[in-house]
Design an enzyme around this catalytic site. Structure first.
Site, PDB file in Angstrom:
ATOM      1  N   GLN A 177       0.801  -1.222   0.000  1.00 39.40           N
ATOM      2  CA  GLN A 177       0.000   0.000   0.000  1.00 39.40           C
ATOM      3  C   GLN A 177       0.836   1.275   0.000  1.00 39.40           C
ATOM      4  O   GLN A 177       0.495   2.245  -0.682  1.00 39.40           O
ATOM      5  CB  GLN A 177      -0.941  -0.018   1.194  1.00 39.40           C
ATOM      6  CG  GLN A 177      -2.068   0.974   1.098  1.00 39.40           C
ATOM      7  CD  GLN A 177      -3.144   0.679   2.127  1.00 39.40           C
ATOM      8  OE1 GLN A 177      -3.011   1.014   3.292  1.00 39.40           O
ATOM      9  NE2 GLN A 177      -4.206   0.021   1.685  1.00 39.40           N
ATOM     10  N   PHE A 178       1.927   1.312   0.762  1.00 44.04           N
ATOM     11  CA  PHE A 178       2.869   2.431   0.774  1.00 44.04           C
ATOM     12  C   PHE A 178       4.274   1.867   0.894  1.00 44.04           C
ATOM     13  O   PHE A 178       4.486   0.838   1.545  1.00 44.04           O
ATOM     14  CB  PHE A 178       2.616   3.371   1.962  1.00 44.04           C
ATOM     15  CG  PHE A 178       1.353   4.176   1.872  1.00 44.04           C
ATOM     16  CD1 PHE A 178       1.345   5.428   1.265  1.00 44.04           C
ATOM     17  CD2 PHE A 178       0.169   3.693   2.403  1.00 44.04           C
ATOM     18  CE1 PHE A 178       0.175   6.169   1.193  1.00 44.04           C
ATOM     19  CE2 PHE A 178      -0.999   4.425   2.326  1.00 44.04           C
ATOM     20  CZ  PHE A 178      -0.997   5.673   1.715  1.00 44.04           C
ATOM     21  N   ALA A 179       5.246   2.573   0.316  1.00 40.69           N
ATOM     22  CA  ALA A 179       6.632   2.128   0.421  1.00 40.69           C
ATOM     23  C   ALA A 179       7.068   2.006   1.877  1.00 40.69           C
ATOM     24  O   ALA A 179       7.905   1.159   2.216  1.00 40.69           O
ATOM     25  CB  ALA A 179       7.555   3.096  -0.318  1.00 40.69           C
ATOM     26  N   ILE A 234       6.767  -1.588   3.250  1.00 37.78           N
ATOM     27  CA  ILE A 234       7.372  -2.716   2.541  1.00 37.78           C
ATOM     28  C   ILE A 234       8.302  -3.529   3.438  1.00 37.78           C
ATOM     29  O   ILE A 234       8.604  -4.684   3.162  1.00 37.78           O
ATOM     30  CB  ILE A 234       8.133  -2.240   1.281  1.00 37.78           C
ATOM     31  CG1 ILE A 234       8.345  -3.415   0.313  1.00 37.78           C
ATOM     32  CG2 ILE A 234       9.462  -1.571   1.658  1.00 37.78           C
ATOM     33  CD1 ILE A 234       8.881  -3.003  -1.038  1.00 37.78           C
ATOM     34  N   HIS A 286       4.009   7.670   5.420  1.00 40.01           N
ATOM     35  CA  HIS A 286       3.371   7.584   4.111  1.00 40.01           C
ATOM     36  C   HIS A 286       4.145   8.372   3.061  1.00 40.01           C
ATOM     37  O   HIS A 286       3.599   8.702   2.016  1.00 40.01           O
ATOM     38  CB  HIS A 286       1.923   8.100   4.162  1.00 40.01           C
ATOM     39  CG  HIS A 286       1.049   7.366   5.110  1.00 40.01           C
ATOM     40  ND1 HIS A 286       1.025   7.624   6.459  1.00 40.01           N
ATOM     41  CD2 HIS A 286       0.158   6.357   4.900  1.00 40.01           C
ATOM     42  CE1 HIS A 286       0.155   6.822   7.052  1.00 40.01           C
ATOM     43  NE2 HIS A 286      -0.381   6.035   6.125  1.00 40.01           N
TER      44      HIS A 286
END
Length: 714
Positions: free
Chosen positions: A457-459, A462, A504
């Site tokens: 969904q967001f780096a 990860i 984010h």
């Protein structure tokens, strides 16, 4: 070395068959005598191998290994019943599974000795870390040494099997029994969080999975009592929909019949099971961690030797002891011969180091139409959406999953909007919040022929998936010696935009680029987004595609150039090809008044705006793909201009941009008329929420302009 008749005999530790306790079962008679004798012979083979390794440890201990002594019954009961269409993920103590499926001892020894003809990895990875792709045997995708990590990739196999069956595109021959995916794992590894992620998905989606837990009561030196508060079967009861069995794993008959029933049920009903088998540990943890250093329970484990139990049972069934002794001697001689054969094999050649980094891609040239006549301008987010939609239409084996990408939302950035409605929730669906599974499952999905597109969904999120990306995804092709490339497209929204704050907004490309075996793509505009998305999907290797969320809609001041005419649906850009986004004038180049800015993503747009103050003097080299890097394009640009600025949104210190700058300074020093300049974010631990602080930390057009002024003054 050769074994002479006077050397230590392989059965030097004489078995006390009187230690066996009698057992009774009304179901034992269901196993054919031929099957029992085959299992006995393989147990003798495993014991002979273990003792040979110990007797010749000056050779065999060069590389770390473990054996399955004590685990043979449950392992052979599994291996002997698996079919060629099945998939299995053995772990490092599972050489009896490999013998059970038909592997020859010398093949295992070739890996033990890291020989070139090691059938699993070509001498690249540890003993009993198999990867096998033979028509007549169960399939084994690459296995890492990271304990418990095999659970997610092999569950991805189960997910892929279920998906292909539901879509009616299974490649099984008519009449073949439906396949099963088996995760073999130790009791200590069950505490890994990623095992829970795998079991959660298997239970949620009712996959044809068997989790086979071999519980010998030990981790390395830690006991089960130190590691967990319940055994694996008790733990699995927390996953509604996974049926469990608990058995004595030292009795071949009980193991064989239990697994026969479980495998039959999975093949028919396509749902998950966990079998918890208690077993003795009769040998060292590994050759590097010897049993005498810490074991206090060896005498307690010896009477539970599976070979003792099976020997006793066969005699109960009327097999003469002389027959069993003949089998022992036959297997001892056989193992000696196999060892000599393995010793004669060649070591890998130095050139073998450089093979199988990436599987060749079918996309080598730009194709399709980048700017069709009468085409409409699109935002990057729509270009990505259309690319994925076209892929799903064209490839029934393709599917998209991740957090919030399914249902009515279609992604928090609407990058998958309406795809579930168009293609159904079996092809575009939400996962639990588990980044490790999202990434690692693509190994198994790819192995069975699916073409997964997944999204983080967001780096910033990860990081929980990096273990799978590093240990499993990136190394599969290399450590399987080319047998198991992983086709995996991992989409990752990245970058700072609109005060997203510290969780984010991060740029993480340097961390991903440190993982070899993964391609990394980072488009700056809609046309490149569409062309690179398709090429990344078609690439048979894992590709991480960073998509700057500030460029998705082109609404950030100064980012309008991210919107382009939409290319044709078949448009592709080969990975590893940079683009001269903006050229300098020939006059400026000839007069030594030009420079090149090497950048990607948002950096392209900062430079477009900053360069307006220096018309004709600034070339923008948009890398587009960070791995593989288009070094020839960089080299040509440096030679063209002799002045270079590296621009990144990441923190500058220890970044990818700094590594390129260092290489330019080292390899192209004589071409430079000025020091290589670099601009990145300030070295802060996180991007603050406050917009003033965010702007202070990050590069922007004004900061780029100041760097250009300094560079062009040389």
């Amino acid at each position: 070395m050769n074994i002479s008749p006077g050397q230590a005999p392989l059965f030097s530790q004489k078995i006390n068959f009187d230690m066996a306790t009698k057992t009774s079962s009304t179901t034992k008679e269901k196993i054919k005598l031929e099957t029992l004798l085959t299992a006995y012979g393989l147990m003798c083979t495993e014991k002979a191998m273990a003792e040979l390794y110990e007797a010749n440890k000056e050779v065999t201990n060069k590389y770390v290994h473990a054996t399955s002594r004590g685990h043979e019954a449950i392992q052979l009961a599994l291996g002997m019943q698996l079919l060629p269409q099945d998939f299995v993920a053995p772990y490092y103590r599972d050489d009896s599974i490999l013998l059970g499926i038909g592997m020859e001892p010398y093949e295992l020894m070739a890996q033990l000795l890291a020989k070139r003809d090691d059938p699993f990895s070509g001498g690249r990875t540890y003993y009993s870390h198999p990867s096998l792709r033979r028509e007549n045997m169960p399939k084994i995708p690459h296995q890492s040494s990271s304990t418990g990590m095999q659970a997610i990739p092999i569950t991805g196999v189960g997910q892929g099997m279920k998906y292909l069956e539901e879509q009616g595109i299974s490649n099984l021959d008519t009449g073949q029994a439906p396949p099963v995916a088996v995760c073999s794992i130790g009791d200590g590894a069950m505490t890994e969080g990623e095992v829970s992620e795998a079991m959660q998905m298997a239970a949620l989606h009712q996959m044809p999975m068997l989790y086979l837990v071999q519980d010998n009561g030990w981790g390395i030196s830690a006991t089960g009592a130190e590691m967990y508060n319940q055994n694996a079967a008790e733990f699995a009861k927390g996953f509604k929909g996974i049926e469990t069995r608990s058995i004595d794993g030292s009795h071949f008959e009980e193991c064989y019949l239990t697994l026969q029933e479980v495998l039959k049920t999975i093949r028919k009903e396509r749902r998950p099971f966990l079998v918890h088998a208690t077993v003795p540990l009769l040998n060292h943890h590994t050759s590097g961690v010897r049993k005498e250093w810490y074991r206090t329970d060896l005498e307690e484990h010896k009477p539970e030797d599976p070979l003792i139990h099976l020997h006793h049972y066969l005699m109960e069934k009327g097999v003469k002891e002389t027959t069993l002794i003949d089998i022992q001697q036959e297997k001892q001689t056989f193992v000696e011969e196999q060892y000599k054969k393995a010793l004669s094999l060649d070591d890998p050649r130095p050139s073998d180091l450089f093979t199988h980094t990436f599987h060749p891609s079918p996309v080598s040239e730009e194709a399709g139409t980048r700017k069709p006549e009468g085409g409409e301008e699109v935002m990057m987010v729509d270009a990505a959406l259309h690319a994925v939609e076209n892929i799903l239409k064209e490839y029934p084996e393709a599917l998209l999953y991740g957090q919030d990408v399914g249902g009515n939302l279609g992604g928090v950035f609407r990058e998958a909007a309406l795809l579930t409605k168009k293609f159904g929730h079996k092809r575009v669906f939400n996962t639990p919040i588990q980044e490790a599974y999202i990434i690692g499952s693509t190994v198994g999905m790819s192995a069975v022929g699916c073409k997964p597109i997944v999204e983080i969904q967001f780096a910033d999120y990860i990081w929980p998936g990096l273990n799978q990306l590093y240990a499993e995804v990136s190394r599969s092709y290399y450590l399987s010696n080319g047998k198991w490339p992983v086709q995996s497209l991992i989409r990752v929204p990245i970058g700072a935009y609109g005060s997203g704050g510290p969780y984010h907004s991060s740029s993480v490309e340097s961390a991903i680029l440190s993982i070899r075996g993964v391609k990394v793509v980072y488009p700056s505009n809609a046309a490149d987004m569409k062309g690179l998305m398709r090429a990344a999907f078609l690439d048979p290797n894992p590709v991480v595609m960073f998509e700057h969320k500030g460029l998705y809609w082109g609404k950030v001041p100064g980012s309008k150039a991210s919107r382009t005419i939409e290319p044709s649906d078949d448009y592709v850009i080969p990975l590893g090809k940079a683009n001269v986004y903006q050229a300098a004038s020939e006059e400026a180049i000839e007069n030594g008044e030009s420079c090149v800015v090497i950048t990607y993503g948002m950096g392209v747009h900062w430079t477009i705006n900053a360069s307006k103050a220096y018309p004709g003097q600034v070339e923008i080299l948009d890398l587009r793909t960070l791995e593989p890097l288009d070094w020839p394009a960089i080299e040509a640009a440096v030679k063209r201009h002799n002045k270079v600025l590296l621009l990144t949104e990441e923190v500058q210190m220890n970044s990818f941009a700094e590594s390129i700058a260092g290489r330019i300074s080292s390899e192209l020093f004589e071409q430079l008329d000025a020091p290589v300049h670099i601009l990145g974010a300030a070295p802060m631990p996180a991007i603050p929420l406050n917009s003033v602080l965010e702007a202070t930390m990050l590069p922007n057009a004004e900061k780029v302009q100041a760097k250009l002024e300094a560079l062009l003054s040389y």
